[in-house]
Enzyme design. Sequence first.
Site: not given
Ligand code: AMP
Length: 401
Positions: A203, A359, A382
Amino acid sequence: MQLIDNFNFTGKKVIVRVDFNVPLNSNFEVTDDTRIRGALPTITKIIENGGAAILMSHLGRPKSAPEEKYSLKHVIGALSRHLGGKEIKFADDCIGAKALEMKKSLQMGEILVLENLRFHKEEDKDKDGMKAFAEQLAEGTDVYVNDAFGTAHRAHASTAIIADFYSDDNKMFGFLINSELESMDKVIKSDEKPKTAIMGGAKVSDKIQIISRLLPSIDNLIIGGGMTYTFIKAQGGQIGNSLCEEDKLDLALDILKKAKENNVKVYLPSDAINADKFDAEANTNVSMTDQTPDGWMGLDIGEESISTFSKVINESKIVLWNGPMGVFEMDKFSKGTSEIAKALASATTNGAFTLIGGGDSVAAINKNKLADKVSYVSTGGGAMLEYMEGKELPGIKAIRK
Ligand code: AMP
């Protein structure tokens, strides 16, 4: 501020807040001991100086009561192995008469591990009870060392409140927190150029503050992962079923505008590996990110993006990486993240300072066995984000004057 480097622990009972929040398998064996290894320099210094080390930590998220699977006794074997088989004493409660007695009878050169702090609600949830709880933790000790970077952004009894029970001369950061702060300050303050931030993950909303803080000081911003598509859609691209935060489209445009004002070059992935469903066995195809076919979703960056991003990384002098380039947990969509990990390693070989946090990016570095090939791998996702966002971390503020 007292520094650990030249502090003499001889004859001192030292309580150390470590981060032993390590993953365990179903046999309660430690499956990743990175955090235990991170605490070793501080523990070793205390013992070698002729002090006694009392270690406290949380493990997992117990419901404020003892739970076998979250007992810190499970980490003792791994800790002892790293200390050449040294005997480690264990108190089955972190406060109370027995723990106090064990602290008092602990001899210089010995190590005592206290049971999980979060078996008590006063550690992290019950604000009114925190002070009295912290006082009990401090009882029977002379010096407080905080070396748990992963929880430095929490105002808990053991990470912040306890510091009030020691004079300025008798509280300090451990070696791990010191090197975490040094690495982050290097990324934020260094004038070396080009400076590149790589932001990935699901996100935009989670990363907006850090991006805004970094924009005035970076040259390149590489964006990957799910958040790509909020930017692509905001600019009129077709994103199929890709992840998108519809309410953040304006925010994405605002970031691009601010980047331009700050002369920051933004690199969004040009191509992607798409899937027909969010599944490890999904069918895949490749397209430009702004021409994702209907019914498909982008789950990893494509070859062209890998090559563009790798070139930018390899030409950089300072690189910060937080967040995966794709759904790296699934093999079919892990290549982009692995290739970025490799680019960071080669940039490091070429003399760049590279800092990895969060992570998932850390997991990708470890999976590719590159932890020794980059400059610094942060132990706090975090906490790192909050520090880099410019927030004051309670665990840091309690000691840094
Ligand atoms: P975050 O916790 O915001 O760093 O997001 C990490 C998560 O984002 C991981 O579990 C990934 O599987 C997911 N992620 C990365 N790229 C994508 C994508 N293109 N579509 C959906 N989820 C994603």
